[in-house]
Design a protein around this motif. Sequence first.
Motif, mmCIF file in Angstrom:
data_model
loop_
_atom_site.group_PDB
_atom_site.id
_atom_site.type_symbol
_atom_site.label_atom_id
_atom_site.label_comp_id
_atom_site.label_asym_id
_atom_site.label_seq_id
_atom_site.Cartn_x
_atom_site.Cartn_y
_atom_site.Cartn_z
ATOM 1 N N ILE A 128 2.498 -48.778 -30.085
ATOM 2 C CA ILE A 128 2.970 -49.956 -30.824
ATOM 3 C C ILE A 128 3.730 -50.907 -29.902
ATOM 4 C CG2 ILE A 128 4.306 -50.696 -32.829
ATOM 5 C CD1 ILE A 128 1.912 -48.998 -33.534
ATOM 6 N N LEU A 129 4.296 -50.392 -28.814
ATOM 7 C CA LEU A 129 5.138 -51.230 -27.949
ATOM 8 C C LEU A 129 4.408 -52.450 -27.389
ATOM 9 C CD1 LEU A 129 7.346 -48.687 -25.952
ATOM 10 C CD2 LEU A 129 8.073 -50.317 -27.704
ATOM 11 N N PRO A 130 3.174 -52.314 -26.841
ATOM 12 C CA PRO A 130 2.491 -53.522 -26.354
ATOM 13 C C PRO A 130 2.235 -54.540 -27.461
ATOM 14 C CG PRO A 130 1.409 -51.544 -25.538
ATOM 15 C CD PRO A 130 2.397 -51.098 -26.562
ATOM 16 N N VAL A 131 1.967 -54.043 -28.684
ATOM 17 C CA VAL A 131 1.781 -54.966 -29.813
ATOM 18 C C VAL A 131 3.091 -55.687 -30.110
ATOM 19 C CG1 VAL A 131 1.076 -55.157 -32.226
ATOM 20 C CG2 VAL A 131 -0.019 -53.473 -30.739
ATOM 21 N N VAL A 132 4.214 -54.946 -30.030
ATOM 22 C CA VAL A 132 5.530 -55.567 -30.233
ATOM 23 C C VAL A 132 5.771 -56.635 -29.167
ATOM 24 C CG1 VAL A 132 8.013 -55.151 -30.184
ATOM 25 C CG2 VAL A 132 6.500 -53.551 -31.382
ATOM 26 N N VAL A 133 5.423 -56.330 -27.910
ATOM 27 C CA VAL A 133 5.576 -57.321 -26.829
ATOM 28 C C VAL A 133 4.754 -58.570 -27.142
ATOM 29 C CG1 VAL A 133 5.070 -57.777 -24.393
ATOM 30 C CG2 VAL A 133 6.102 -55.604 -25.073
ATOM 31 N N LEU A 134 3.528 -58.367 -27.592
ATOM 32 C CA LEU A 134 2.655 -59.495 -27.907
ATOM 33 C C LEU A 134 3.222 -60.336 -29.040
ATOM 34 C CD1 LEU A 134 -0.072 -60.971 -27.568
ATOM 35 C CD2 LEU A 134 -1.033 -59.361 -29.216
ATOM 36 N N VAL A 135 3.620 -59.674 -30.130
ATOM 37 C CA VAL A 135 4.148 -60.393 -31.286
ATOM 38 C C VAL A 135 5.453 -61.104 -30.922
ATOM 39 C CG1 VAL A 135 5.055 -60.126 -33.621
ATOM 40 C CG2 VAL A 135 3.020 -58.854 -32.936
ATOM 41 N N TRP A 136 6.298 -60.433 -30.145
ATOM 42 C CA TRP A 136 7.568 -61.052 -29.738
ATOM 43 C C TRP A 136 7.311 -62.319 -28.917
ATOM 44 C CZ3 TRP A 136 12.646 -59.732 -30.808
ATOM 45 C CH2 TRP A 136 13.603 -60.454 -30.108
ATOM 46 N N ALA A 137 6.412 -62.210 -27.952
ATOM 47 C CA ALA A 137 6.119 -63.360 -27.097
ATOM 48 C C ALA A 137 5.532 -64.513 -27.906
ATOM 49 C CB ALA A 137 5.162 -62.958 -25.979
ATOM 50 N N LEU A 138 4.671 -64.180 -28.887
ATOM 51 C CA LEU A 138 4.040 -65.225 -29.697
ATOM 52 C C LEU A 138 4.995 -65.830 -30.711
ATOM 53 C CD1 LEU A 138 0.537 -63.703 -30.554
ATOM 54 C CD2 LEU A 138 0.944 -65.796 -29.274
ATOM 55 N N MET A 139 5.736 -64.962 -31.415
ATOM 56 C CA MET A 139 6.482 -65.399 -32.582
ATOM 57 C C MET A 139 7.933 -65.775 -32.283
ATOM 58 S SD MET A 139 4.147 -65.180 -34.781
ATOM 59 C CE MET A 139 2.562 -64.406 -34.964
ATOM 60 N N VAL A 140 8.562 -65.086 -31.348
ATOM 61 C CA VAL A 140 9.983 -65.325 -31.087
ATOM 62 C C VAL A 140 10.167 -66.230 -29.873
ATOM 63 C CG1 VAL A 140 12.218 -64.255 -30.638
ATOM 64 C CG2 VAL A 140 10.562 -63.089 -32.123
ATOM 65 N N ASP A 141 9.577 -65.823 -28.737
ATOM 66 C CA ASP A 141 9.717 -66.649 -27.539
ATOM 67 C C ASP A 141 8.824 -67.883 -27.583
ATOM 68 O OD1 ASP A 141 11.615 -65.014 -26.507
ATOM 69 O OD2 ASP A 141 10.298 -63.951 -25.125
ATOM 70 N N ARG A 142 7.833 -67.883 -28.493
ATOM 71 C CA ARG A 142 6.900 -69.004 -28.646
ATOM 72 C C ARG A 142 6.200 -69.342 -27.325
ATOM 73 N NH1 ARG A 142 7.832 -71.985 -33.417
ATOM 74 N NH2 ARG A 142 8.836 -70.588 -34.912
ATOM 75 N N LEU A 176 -0.335 -66.652 -22.165
ATOM 76 C CA LEU A 176 0.756 -65.984 -21.453
ATOM 77 C C LEU A 176 1.261 -64.780 -22.243
ATOM 78 C CD1 LEU A 176 2.367 -66.117 -18.866
ATOM 79 C CD2 LEU A 176 4.024 -67.601 -20.015
ATOM 80 N N SER A 177 1.306 -64.910 -23.565
ATOM 81 C CA SER A 177 1.718 -63.775 -24.405
ATOM 82 C C SER A 177 0.772 -62.598 -24.222
ATOM 83 C CB SER A 177 1.741 -64.194 -25.882
ATOM 84 O OG SER A 177 2.620 -65.262 -26.105
ATOM 85 N N ALA A 178 -0.539 -62.884 -24.252
ATOM 86 C CA ALA A 178 -1.522 -61.816 -24.077
ATOM 87 C C ALA A 178 -1.455 -61.233 -22.671
ATOM 88 C CB ALA A 178 -2.927 -62.347 -24.349
ATOM 89 N N PHE A 179 -1.109 -62.071 -21.679
ATOM 90 C CA PHE A 179 -0.982 -61.553 -20.313
ATOM 91 C C PHE A 179 0.135 -60.523 -20.230
ATOM 92 C CE2 PHE A 179 1.479 -61.724 -16.369
ATOM 93 C CZ PHE A 179 0.546 -61.194 -15.489
ATOM 94 N N TRP A 180 1.322 -60.849 -20.775
ATOM 95 C CA TRP A 180 2.442 -59.906 -20.683
ATOM 96 C C TRP A 180 2.138 -58.628 -21.468
ATOM 97 C CZ3 TRP A 180 5.183 -60.453 -16.742
ATOM 98 C CH2 TRP A 180 5.603 -61.701 -16.271
ATOM 99 N N ALA A 181 1.494 -58.776 -22.630
ATOM 100 C CA ALA A 181 1.127 -57.577 -23.397
ATOM 101 C C ALA A 181 0.114 -56.733 -22.627
ATOM 102 C CB ALA A 181 0.562 -57.988 -24.758
ATOM 103 N N SER A 182 -0.865 -57.398 -22.000
ATOM 104 C CA SER A 182 -1.878 -56.667 -21.222
ATOM 105 C C SER A 182 -1.248 -56.010 -19.995
ATOM 106 C CB SER A 182 -3.001 -57.616 -20.792
ATOM 107 O OG SER A 182 -3.662 -58.163 -21.910
ATOM 108 N N ALA A 183 -0.311 -56.722 -19.351
ATOM 109 C CA ALA A 183 0.358 -56.149 -18.181
ATOM 110 C C ALA A 183 1.108 -54.876 -18.568
ATOM 111 C CB ALA A 183 1.316 -57.178 -17.581
ATOM 112 N N PHE A 184 1.798 -54.902 -19.720
ATOM 113 C CA PHE A 184 2.504 -53.707 -20.168
ATOM 114 C C PHE A 184 1.515 -52.609 -20.551
ATOM 115 C CE2 PHE A 184 5.229 -51.346 -23.289
ATOM 116 C CZ PHE A 184 6.138 -50.884 -22.349
#
Length: 916
Positions: free
Chosen positions: A498-512, A517-525
């Motif tokens: 679930i953690l990479p999904v959390v990273v993705l959602v956080w980057a998309l929804m909170v950090d905007r 770029l959001s998918a890159f950080w999620a994929s990197a993790f």
Amino acid sequence: MTDQQTPATGREGLSQAELDELVAAADTGARTPGGAVGTLILLTALAWSLFQLWFASPLPFMVNWGVFNDTEARSIHLAFALFLAFAAYPATRTPVQMALGLGVPVVLGLLFAYGAEGSISTVTILAIVAVSLAAIALGSPRDHVAPWEWALALAGAATALYLFVFYREISDRVGAPITQDFVAGMIGLIILLEATRRSLGPALMIVATLFLAYTFLGPHMPSIIAHKGNSLSEVINHQWITTEGVFGIALGVSTSFVFLFVLFGSLLDKAGAGNYFIQVAFSLMGHLRGGPAKAAVVSSAMTGLISGSSIANVVTTGTFTIPLMKKVGFSSEKAGAVEVASSVNGQIMPPVMGAAAFLMVEYVGIPYFDVVKHAFLPATISYIALVYIVHLEAMKAGMQGMERAYEPKPIVQRLIGMAFGIIVICALSFGVYYGMGWIRPAFGASAGYVVFGLLTAVYLGLLWLSTRHPTPEMADLDKPGAKLPLPGPTVKSGLHFILPVVVLVWALMVDRLSPGLSAFWASAFMIFILLTQRPLAALMTGRAGDLAAEIGAGLRDLIDGLVAGARNMIGIGIATATAGIIVGAVSQTGVGSALADVVEVLSGGNLMAILLLTAILSLILGMGLPTTANYIVVSALLAPVIVTLGQQNGLIVPLIAVHLFVFYFGIMADVTPPVGLASFAAAAVSGGDPIRTGVVAFFYSLRTAALPFLFIFNTDLLLINVDLAHGVFIFVIATVAMLLFAAATQGWFIARNRVWESAALLLVAFTLFRPGFWMDMVSAPYIEREPAAIVEAAANTPSGEKLRLRVAGVNDLGDPIEFVALVPIGNEATGEERLAAAGITVAERDGKMFLDDVAFGSPAADAGLDWDQEVLRVLRPADQPSKYLMFIPALLLLGGVVMLQRRRAANGVATRAATA
């Protein structure tokens, strides 16, 4: 095939190898040769994934090397897709397919010669066509790549790379192509269309060819859609040399956004998340009535995070869920239909939606966060309704769930545990949110390292937890006497996924951050997890001796995930490029406005009729087009028409609502017979009849077909201008309404419906969805005034409300139009001041009221008003009773149906008891 297991396979339908080949033929390419050729294909796919990761990452800007602009990146992206399309997809050799494959280059050659006008010699055109025909006609073996296919693959890659290699020279001669531009463009278009036929079937190739023919033959078209026609120079420049056609927005979105999300899903699947999601769904829902079917719905919703492909979703989860559904009493067709309906809906489920969702970001011009926000409520309601449909099917057949391996806790204890879990999750969410808000100012430039350290610590903790609770295998549930696993240990067995999904959602929804770029950080993790989870698990379980082997296995998983992600993208890359031909033709010829006239004539100017026409067109095109291409074509042609006709009918339809409408019907095409590919895939697993499976799946999907019509007329469902409290209220009411709609269409509520009861349930559902429809009949929502009273009407309009003006003027082409504009009214003292604040100055001439001036950039200008338009009608908001009062008669009617059905159900139970 029957419901029984076939001796050849030992399963209900095709063997696993045959299912894998089915998915490969549709998604990744059915040709997987061994030896050096297989290695070359693997390395090319791996290089594509690595290039996309590099392009999406901040590294090029940090090292100031390998920085590509959007056009260069699109060129490289298409080069990889074309090369792999010819290497991985053998051409279908049926006579019809061959005729189409050979016919398209001939047609294009004739069109090129017709439009050449001396810009390039006919001999050159004929040579290009002749070589193309020879390469296509020579054949396409399935077990190896023939030399002429290598030639097509290399030529396709070279023509795609043409923009990258000659980028500077082309930018200096925009609009004036030279001979090599013509050659590259003509070869590129022919090869792109052949790659489309191989990877996606003939439908999209035919549609794109027709639009190219329309571009050249404009003067010979019927008068209502005729245009001046375009020369070869104009077409090649527009379609291949600029970013208006093949290398346009659609391919740009595929390059920047879609690839990374597909890659993320592929990596997540290789890590083992697919099996984990299915196991969690079964442990939580398998014991309920028709439990495997409900688990199939939930697991498909979660698998939608991994794959945007309906067919892959069906086969991935259906291989396990369909036999278990049949085990508890579902027929082959119904089991397949449940899997189809739930898998197809994976594309509309936020936060990771199908590729078309990312195109909306560009086409509608809103952030991805807003797309997710608007899509969330309909998607969630649709899945809840599907679970309810499964429950109704189980009720009809008297089914039970699967046996649990544990005694369930008392209901009160379970509710307390659920409430405690929700409180813990909310507390953790608030802690993380405010903790991140403290970490960034406190640590400055080092905050990223601190966040990664904390994330790694959480990952290690969850991985340690998973080693204490290994994920059970799905095959275990299919054994005789199998029992469901314990929910708690099953959930704990893969929480680190679930953690990479959390990273993705956080980057998309909170950090905007941007979707790419959001998918890159999620994929990197996700890459970090793939490389470390096996060796760390070995250390945590005392298997240090296996460390080297586990490191190697993790590296193989990573390479497999990178290769699978690239191969999953071949069809999407080709589809977006070919759809760019259609979009380019629309922009070059102005067919959109001509089509608006055609559609208006066909629909009689009625908005509901145009919506039905759009839905039917989406379903027809979807019989051969993938969802992404279907969305691009229909949205380019009809989305502006719906907005315009809605405005003319007095209904202001937000653009996002129209695009979601098209998107929903695009995915419906994967279900609908006779060509619904997802239905055929499910039938291959279940052993049922594919057409019957598709028909049942279509009826299960009626809830998905109804939602787009509802949110066009009630944009509250899309959470447009809705606060949190109102949003929760809308969610509850809309969910109840959709459940009633499902009960009506399935013919069962508490007991079997009588015809009038189904009609009553439909009436109640419609009232709950759109109470304003009835209230407007009881009390008019607007007071109509004569045009001369516009100032008085503005003065009497409550502050914050909108004054509706029906005006007459001319459009951009000089044709007369009428439409309704909504002008926001402020809190100024007088009517004149309110109109002036909105940007309007009015003048009376010859007894008529005109807009004498509309301020540039004002609210009135944003509403579509312009100077010298005539005001035909003025409507100001009336004091209308709350539309929600209509819920009272609706709920009374619902109560009557419930009372009658409960009495009938009780009598049925008593009768069966007496008979027993």
